[in-house]
Each structure stands twice: as C-alpha cells, then as structure tokens.
Enzyme design. Structure first.
Site, PDB file in Angstrom:
ATOM      1  N   GLU A 120       1.341  -1.073  -0.138  1.00 52.58           N
ATOM      2  CA  GLU A 120       0.212   0.012  -0.068  1.00 52.58           C
ATOM      3  C   GLU A 120       0.665   0.778  -0.077  1.00 52.58           C
ATOM      4  OE1 GLU A 120      -2.691  -0.375   3.514  1.00 52.58           O
ATOM      5  OE2 GLU A 120      -3.509  -1.619   2.722  1.00 52.58           O
ATOM      6  N   HIS A 121       0.222   2.554  -0.526  1.00 50.79           N
ATOM      7  CA  HIS A 121       1.327   3.583  -0.509  1.00 50.79           C
ATOM      8  C   HIS A 121       1.626   3.969   0.375  1.00 50.79           C
ATOM      9  CE1 HIS A 121       0.622   3.964  -4.669  1.00 50.79           C
ATOM     10  NE2 HIS A 121      -0.133   4.084  -4.800  1.00 50.79           N
TER      11      HIS A 121
END
Length: 526
Positions: free
Chosen positions: A159-160
């Site tokens: 995930e970012h």
C-alpha cells in the site's frame, strides 16, 4: 475495555493522571502484531504518606500470527514456476531434444544444429524490432501496479506510504512514467527518420493526449456504486490525466527539438563524451526552468495559515500545529485552481494523520516533477540511440546516471525518512522522490537491457505481454476490478491468505489475457 488497534503503524500510547493531559505517567510506542491479544495493566500504588506512583505493564495474552507465511508460499511457487520455465526452455534447446522432436514429427529433413553466432549487435535492435527491455520493464511495472491496486494481499508494504517514505506501491507509477519517456525518445526518433514532419508529430501527440484525458476523466473517474456522474463532484486529476499531460510536454519538446540525423554527432567533437546532454540543450533549459518553478512554488509560495515551504501531511502531524495544511503549496494550488470538490478526498495520509483536507496525489504541482521523471527516461532513450553500437557504453552511462541521481537523493533526504531538506514523498512527487526512483529505473532498465537485448538470456515472459498492451490492461483492470473473477466476497477477510490469492489471481488473469492478445497480434494503440 477492549479495543482493536492498527497493525500497520506503530501505536503511541500515553497514560495521564486525572484530567491533566500534561501529566503523563506512562508512555510507550509499539507496533502490534496481527491477531495478537495484548493486556495493558495500569496500577496506582501508595509510595509514601501523600505520594502515589503509577505503574504500567504491557502483557501479551496471545502471540500474534506470522502473517507472512502466505506471501512466502506464493513467492516459493513463483520461483519454482520460473525455474521450471527456464529449465524447460533450456532442455528444449538441447541438440538431442530438438533431434528427437524432429524424429517424432516424422520430418525427413536433415537436422541442422543451432547457430553459434554471437547475439545481434544493439544497432539491429533499434532498427529491426523493439527493445525487449522496454516492453518488459513496462509490463513488469504494470503487473505490479495491478497487484497493488487490487489490494496487494492486505500487506502494508503493498500500500502507499502514509506520507514520507517509500513502499512497493510507490514505485510502480514512477517506473511507468520513466519508461514512457524512454519510449518517446526512441519512437519519435524512428518517426522522424521516416520523414514525418513536425506538424504530423504535433497532430499525433495532441490526439494521444486528448484520448488519455478523455479515458481518465470519463471512464476511470467513478464506479457504479457512485451512481450517475455529477460534474459538481467529479475528480479532475488522475493517473491517466497526469500521464497524458506528461506525455504531451515531453513529446512536444521532442517534436520541436528532436534531432533526426543523430549519427552525425557520434565522434569528432570535444563534447563527444557528453553529447547526450549537449545535443539537447534547449530541453535541459526548459526542464531547469520547470524545476525552478516547482522549487519556488513549493518552498516560497505563501499558503494561508501554513508556514512557508511546509511539506507535511497536516492533521495531527507536527503535533497538530498545522491541521489544515495538508501538502502545503501543492494542496493549496489544487484547491485554488480546481476546487475542493474536484480533487481526491481520501488521501493516504487521512488514516494515520486524521486529516480533514482533500489532497490529490496526481495534482497540478506534482505533475511538473512527473515531467522531470519522464525526462530522465527520455535521457535513457537518447543514450540508447547514441551508443547503440556499443552496449557496454550504454550500461556505463546508465550506471553513471544512477549514481549521480542517487547522490542527489541522499543529499536532499539526508538519508532519512522525515528529516531531509526535501523528503522522499510520492504524494507530492517531491524532487528527492523523482531522483530516487530515476536512479532505481536506470539500474533496472540497465539490467533488463543487458539480460534481454544484449545476452538474449530471457525473452521477457510473462511481463512483455502486458507491456505491449499497456493501455488495454490498465483501463481494463481499472474498470473491471470490482467484478468476478477479479474480486469476490471474502470468507476470511482478516487473514492474508484469501486476499493474496484473490489479488494474485486477478493479476494473473490480466497477464494471461495480454498473452492471448499477443498471440493474436492485437495491440491497442492510441
């Protein structure tokens, strides 16, 4: 009292005495494991006649699970399949295997062993066929992008990053932009060699930009659950919109300043060692002006209620001093020009920093550095063209640029996550983010170029298939990602095994569809 806590971010806990929030009697910070159960015991005891002491004890009631077991199993299967593929490929090329195949097919022809001639020189690659390394690198980035967009198995590093720093998810779009710049350099050089006029190039790049914008705004702006599209809340920035504008600026520079007869500048000049820069000095001036503009706006633009040059997430970050300053100048410019209703309202920093302001990671100011990222990719394309008869020189130039950009990144970030002059930040597309990812890109492209195009050790499978149909695969996975068989209701959503299987299956389906289109010689182009 029981409460569920985040296992993605370290949790800081304070215990206060009474209602005075400044009287902290216990404080600790810990990253808690998944499915673990923890007990916090707070006791107040008499330590004297009128004195009390508070003790805090953290105990583990249930050990957390090893959440990485499904990922290790998937990685082991991938490695096993890869080894089987290369083993089968090696066996199929053996003299006895090919002779046996001829005998089984009943072909009464004399068998000729495989030629032992050395690989074709790189000069032939750029003239007779596409560079396999470009399509493979693009396909690798796109495949990884699909996987992280589908959820990445629920692992935090897929995930970012919440704000500063890098995760796997923060790499893929930058790589895609870099390889787009490389492709522009090679493609426009080939078109100009065929005699295309600058007007024809302008028509081509304008048409492609408009198509990318239309697809990004009209098709990828909302989902069926949002109901009818309303222009009062439609998001204007987006991935394809940024790619389209980045492509437009880069292609426009090539159309205006590209050199048709690049072979005339191979040798014989005092600046031959840096001709990949000197020959394109107008483009470097333009990029220097754009980067100066980014630095001035980012660090000097007055933002109401925020300190000048603020690069933080706002919210509770920085001890809650600047709650409405998410993104600093970048966020302010987007809200000023586009309006709060037309930019992304759920940025990655919202969960951790409790932000209330919208912020778009594909905003206006960050697009300047997206152009810079593509320009470094364009530089890689120029190196390939200028040194195409000397593969070792290409690799040396790639290594030089990788080291130079890596040094710049180390200086800007001070080799830290949050304490640098300009931290590495994908949300802002900060300068250090661009130099870091460009350094990575030069290294990866150099490795793939050597393995695929120089040594012919690998054909790029399976990544070359989505790499040659990138628009089809990207748009398709975005539109159909919420439908079966790419997604279904999970029976065990708290685990990683089922989400990881779902995301890997969805990604594999798109790679397989790209393979079928490759076999049918269908390539969607704009």
């Amino acid at each position: 009292m029981s409460v569920a806590v985040s296992t993605r971010f370290p949790l800081a806990m304070d215990v206060f005495m009474g209602r005075n929030v400044t009287n902290v009697v216990c404080r600790w910070q810990q990253l808690y494991g998944e499915q673990g159960q923890y007990l916090v015991s707070v006791k107040r005891e008499m330590a004297g006649k009128n004195k009390t002491e508070v003790s805090c004890t953290l105990m583990v009631q249930k050990d957390p699970e090893n959440s990485y077991i499904p990922l290790w199993i998937a990685l082991a299967l991938f490695v096993a399949l890869t080894l089987l593929y290369f083993l089968g490929f090696y066996v199929s090329k053996l003299h006895c295997t090919q002779k046996c195949c001829h005998w089984l097919r009943g072909k009464l022809v004399s068998y000729e062993p495989k030629s032992t001639e050395p690989p074709r020189p790189v000069a032939e690659f750029t003239k007779s066929r596409r560079l396999l390394s470009l399509d493979t690198f693009r396909g690798f980035s796109l495949t990884l992008m699909i996987f992280v967009n589908y959820g990445g198995g629920g692992y935090w590093f897929f995930e970012h990053a919440a704000w500063n720093g890098l995760t796997v998810a923060d790499l893929v779009m930058a790589w895609f932009v870099f390889i787009m710049g490389t492709s522009v350099g090679l493609a426009f050089h080939a078109i100009m060699k065929r005699g295309a006029t600058r007007i024809q190039l302008l028509r081509k790049l304008t048409w492609r930009t408009l198509i990318l914008f239309v697809i990004g705004v009209c098709f990828l702006n909302y989902g069926p659950v949002d109901g009818p599209l309303s222009w009062s809340w439609a998001r204007i920035p987006g991935v394809l919109q940024r790619l389209g504008f980045t492509y437009f600026v880069l292609a426009l520079m090539q159309a205006c300043f590209g050199i048709k007869d690049i072979d005339n500048y191979q040798f014989g000049n005092w600046w031959a060692a840096i001709r990949d820069v000197i020959l394109y000095w107008p483009e470097w001036i333009i990029m220097a002006a754009l980067e100066t503009l980014w630095l001035c706006l980012t660090l000097l633009l007055p933002v109401p209620g925020c300190p000048r040059g603020y690069l933080g997430p706002g919210g509770i970050g920085d001890d809650g001093k600047y709650p409405n300053c998410t993104g600093g100048a970048a966020g302010y410019i987007d809200k000023w020009l586009l309006g709060e209703n037309h930019i992304y309202r759920s940025p990655t920093c919202k969960e951790l920093y409790k932000t209330t302001q919208p912020f778009d990671p594909e905003g206006i100011l960050g697009t300047i550095n997206s152009i810079l990222m593509a320009f470094f990719g364009l530089q890689a394309g120029k190196i390939i063209l200028l040194y195409r008869r000397r593969p070792q020189s290409i690799l040396k130039r790639f290594l030089f640029w990788a080291i130079l950009l890596g040094i710049i990144s180390a200086i800007l970030s001070k080799c830290t996550q949050n304490e640098g002059f300009i931290p590495i930040n994908k949300n802002l597309w900060s300068l250090s983010y661009v130099t870091t990812l460009s350094s990575f890109s030069f290294v990866l492209l150099g490795i793939m170029f050597y393995v695929l195009d120089v040594k012919n050790w690998w054909g790029g499978q399976p990544f070359i298939f989505p790499g040659m149909n990138s628009i089809f695969v990207y748009v398709g996975h975005s539109l159909l990602g919420s439908f079966f068989p790419f997604s279904w209701e999970l029976k065990f959503p708290a685990s990683h095994a089922e989400p990881l299987f779902q995301n890997l299956l969805g990604t594999s389906i798109w790679v397989f569809l790209a393979y079928l289109l490759y076999k049918k010689k269908f390539f969607l182009k704009i």
